[in-house]
Design a protein around this motif. Structure first.
Motif, PDB file in Angstrom:
ATOM      1  N   ASP A 279     -12.769  30.442  16.251  1.00 28.03           N
ATOM      2  CA  ASP A 279     -13.617  29.635  15.379  1.00 28.03           C
ATOM      3  C   ASP A 279     -15.095  29.887  15.668  1.00 28.03           C
ATOM      4  N   LEU A 280     -15.440  29.928  16.948  1.00 31.47           N
ATOM      5  CA  LEU A 280     -16.839  30.202  17.302  1.00 31.47           C
ATOM      6  C   LEU A 280     -17.278  31.537  16.727  1.00 31.47           C
ATOM      7  N   LEU A 281     -16.451  32.556  16.899  1.00 22.72           N
ATOM      8  CA  LEU A 281     -16.823  33.898  16.452  1.00 22.72           C
ATOM      9  C   LEU A 281     -16.954  33.983  14.937  1.00 22.72           C
ATOM     10  N   SER A 282     -16.296  33.083  14.220  1.00 20.86           N
ATOM     11  CA  SER A 282     -16.357  33.117  12.756  1.00 20.86           C
ATOM     12  C   SER A 282     -17.428  32.197  12.182  1.00 20.86           C
ATOM     13  N   LEU A 283     -18.187  31.503  13.025  1.00 25.73           N
ATOM     14  CA  LEU A 283     -19.171  30.532  12.527  1.00 25.73           C
ATOM     15  C   LEU A 283     -20.160  31.098  11.509  1.00 25.73           C
ATOM     16  N   PRO A 284     -20.593  32.365  11.626  1.00 23.24           N
ATOM     17  CA  PRO A 284     -21.525  32.874  10.618  1.00 23.24           C
ATOM     18  C   PRO A 284     -20.976  32.827   9.193  1.00 23.24           C
ATOM     19  N   THR A 285     -19.664  32.760   9.029  1.00 27.68           N
ATOM     20  CA  THR A 285     -19.069  32.705   7.690  1.00 27.68           C
ATOM     21  C   THR A 285     -18.886  31.267   7.202  1.00 27.68           C
ATOM     22  N   TRP A 286     -19.145  30.292   8.062  1.00 27.94           N
ATOM     23  CA  TRP A 286     -18.972  28.889   7.695  1.00 27.94           C
ATOM     24  C   TRP A 286     -20.220  28.372   6.974  1.00 27.94           C
ATOM     25  N   HIS A 287     -20.043  27.314   6.244  1.00 25.50           N
ATOM     26  CA  HIS A 287     -21.168  26.627   5.614  1.00 25.50           C
ATOM     27  C   HIS A 287     -22.058  26.027   6.707  1.00 25.50           C
ATOM     28  N   ARG A 288     -23.239  26.585   6.900  1.00 23.84           N
ATOM     29  CA  ARG A 288     -24.200  26.144   7.922  1.00 23.84           C
ATOM     30  C   ARG A 288     -23.548  26.110   9.318  1.00 23.84           C
ATOM     31  N   GLY A 289     -22.649  27.092   9.539  1.00 21.23           N
ATOM     32  CA  GLY A 289     -21.902  27.112  10.789  1.00 21.23           C
ATOM     33  C   GLY A 289     -22.768  27.264  12.027  1.00 21.23           C
ATOM     34  N   LEU A 290     -23.833  28.045  11.926  1.00 24.47           N
ATOM     35  CA  LEU A 290     -24.696  28.259  13.085  1.00 24.47           C
ATOM     36  C   LEU A 290     -25.615  27.070  13.355  1.00 24.47           C
ATOM     37  N   GLU A 291     -25.482  26.017  12.548  1.00 29.28           N
ATOM     38  CA  GLU A 291     -26.272  24.803  12.766  1.00 29.28           C
ATOM     39  C   GLU A 291     -25.445  23.675  13.386  1.00 29.28           C
ATOM     40  N   LEU A 292     -24.179  23.917  13.660  1.00 27.88           N
ATOM     41  CA  LEU A 292     -23.320  22.836  14.156  1.00 27.88           C
ATOM     42  C   LEU A 292     -23.853  22.222  15.443  1.00 27.88           C
ATOM     43  N   TRP A 293     -24.488  23.042  16.276  1.00 27.09           N
ATOM     44  CA  TRP A 293     -24.991  22.537  17.550  1.00 27.09           C
ATOM     45  C   TRP A 293     -26.079  21.478  17.357  1.00 27.09           C
ATOM     46  N   THR A 294     -26.668  21.398  16.170  1.00 28.67           N
ATOM     47  CA  THR A 294     -27.732  20.413  15.944  1.00 28.67           C
ATOM     48  C   THR A 294     -27.175  19.002  15.790  1.00 28.67           C
ATOM     49  N   VAL A 295     -25.852  18.887  15.524  1.00 35.34           N
ATOM     50  CA  VAL A 295     -25.267  17.561  15.328  1.00 35.34           C
ATOM     51  C   VAL A 295     -24.162  17.246  16.330  1.00 35.34           C
ATOM     52  N   ALA A 296     -23.876  18.171  17.255  1.00 34.61           N
ATOM     53  CA  ALA A 296     -22.830  17.897  18.253  1.00 34.61           C
ATOM     54  C   ALA A 296     -22.909  18.931  19.375  1.00 34.61           C
ATOM     55  N   ASN A 297     -22.460  18.544  20.554  1.00 31.32           N
ATOM     56  CA  ASN A 297     -22.213  19.521  21.605  1.00 31.32           C
ATOM     57  C   ASN A 297     -20.993  20.337  21.191  1.00 31.32           C
ATOM     58  N   LEU A 298     -20.950  21.589  21.603  1.00 29.49           N
ATOM     59  CA  LEU A 298     -19.850  22.461  21.220  1.00 29.49           C
ATOM     60  C   LEU A 298     -18.935  22.706  22.415  1.00 29.49           C
ATOM     61  N   VAL A 299     -17.639  22.661  22.167  1.00 33.15           N
ATOM     62  CA  VAL A 299     -16.636  22.928  23.199  1.00 33.15           C
ATOM     63  C   VAL A 299     -15.726  24.031  22.671  1.00 33.15           C
ATOM     64  N   VAL A 300     -15.763  25.185  23.327  1.00 34.64           N
ATOM     65  CA  VAL A 300     -14.982  26.342  22.896  1.00 34.64           C
ATOM     66  C   VAL A 300     -13.810  26.510  23.853  1.00 34.64           C
ATOM     67  N   ILE A 301     -12.603  26.378  23.327  1.00 31.42           N
ATOM     68  CA  ILE A 301     -11.403  26.464  24.151  1.00 31.42           C
ATOM     69  C   ILE A 301     -10.774  27.835  23.960  1.00 31.42           C
ATOM     70  N   GLU A 302     -10.418  28.465  25.047  1.00 31.46           N
ATOM     71  CA  GLU A 302      -9.842  29.807  25.023  1.00 31.46           C
ATOM     72  C   GLU A 302      -8.568  29.833  24.189  1.00 31.46           C
ATOM     73  N   ARG A 303      -8.536  30.757  23.216  1.00 27.11           N
ATOM     74  CA  ARG A 303      -7.356  30.886  22.350  1.00 27.11           C
ATOM     75  C   ARG A 303      -7.118  32.356  22.050  1.00 27.11           C
ATOM     76  N   GLY A 304      -5.866  32.754  22.049  1.00 28.94           N
ATOM     77  CA  GLY A 304      -5.523  34.124  21.682  1.00 28.94           C
ATOM     78  C   GLY A 304      -6.091  35.130  22.658  1.00 28.94           C
ATOM     79  N   ASN A 305      -6.521  36.257  22.121  1.00 33.18           N
ATOM     80  CA  ASN A 305      -7.017  37.336  22.978  1.00 33.18           C
ATOM     81  C   ASN A 305      -8.536  37.378  23.058  1.00 33.18           C
ATOM     82  N   LYS A 306      -9.176  36.311  22.685  1.00 36.66           N
ATOM     83  CA  LYS A 306     -10.630  36.220  22.792  1.00 36.66           C
ATOM     84  C   LYS A 306     -10.980  35.233  23.899  1.00 36.66           C
TER      85      LYS A 306
END
Length: 238
Positions: A113-140
């Motif tokens: 999900d983190l790696l795909s944020l540039p394709t989200w609606h204002r995805g690179l702005e999410l940090w302005t409204v919340a702390n981000l928690v990235v949980i290890e998933r798959g091979n990333k």
């Protein structure tokens, strides 16, 4: 991290259907960050997916309720149901921020999900409204997170790396990386097994399995419509 501040986790997605890997992700985040509460937010109108092949919101919400009934500190919030238009994550998090003054909001996502944020609606702005928690998933893993942050250093207002698994994004925002045992379970896998008549025991909570069986006729009719393959369907509404 101020231990006296209420820490509220938010984890959403289409949950079509919810499965064990979703729940394990929530528990890993709870333990790693001491979250006082985690809300699971079923996406009402996922903007990145066709409506074909997705169960009605009420059904997905019911299955999520069944899945978390016995999990301490984990709840379901249908916040997106009453909001018109596509269910954009940044709008949901902004609403959480408005309705929870004084609480720290933590947005949970998988590494994909983190790696795909540039394709989200204002995805690179999410940090302005919340702390981000990235949980290890798959091979990333962590190296991919670090490379992503380095590439988008300016958009994330990256200040410093506080420790091996935490970065400062601004004076009052952070990004945390949480390791998780690999579970190769996806909603795509669950749907395929369900439709073929194979057992989904231990892929989904027992109560969810019973709920799916109870509605098998309706669910099979909807899931038999081809949907886009979900490489990582722990993602939230974008």
């Amino acid at each position: 991290m101020d231990r006296h501040t209420f820490r509220l986790g938010v984890y959403g997605g289409s949950f079509n259907p919810i499965h064990i890997a979703h729940l394990r992700l929530v528990l890993e985040a709870q333990e790693a960050l001491g979250l006082h509460r985690v809300d699971l937010v079923p996406s009402a109108r996922p903007p990145h997916k066709s409506e074909k092949g997705i169960l009605p919101f009420a059904v997905r919400r019911e299955l999520v309720h069944l899945a978390v009934a016995d999990l301490p500190g984990v709840f379901v919030n249908d916040i997106e149901e009453s909001r018109p238009g596509p269910s954009y994550t940044i709008d949901t998090l902004a609403q959480y921020q408005r309705e929870n003054p004084g609480k720290q909001i933590y947005y949970l996502m998988g590494t994909w999900d983190l790696l795909s944020l540039p394709t989200w609606h204002r995805g690179l702005e999410l940090w302005t409204v919340a702390n981000l928690v990235v949980i290890e998933r798959g091979n990333k893993g962590r190296a991919d997170v670090e490379a992503f942050l380095d590439t988008h250093r300016q958009q994330f207002a990256l200040l410093e790396q506080k420790n091996d698994d935490c970065w400062s994004l601004s004076p009052d925002r952070t990004l945390h990386y949480v390791r998780m045992p690999r579970l190769d379970i996806s909603a795509t896998l669950v749907r395929e097994r369900f439709l073929s008549g194979k057992s989904i025991t231990f892929f989904v909570p027992e109560a969810v399995e019973h709920g799916l069986e109870r509605m098998r006729g309706m669910i099979s009719e909807i899931w038999n419509v081809p949907t886009r393959h979900e490489e990582n369907d722990t993602c939230l509404s974008i």
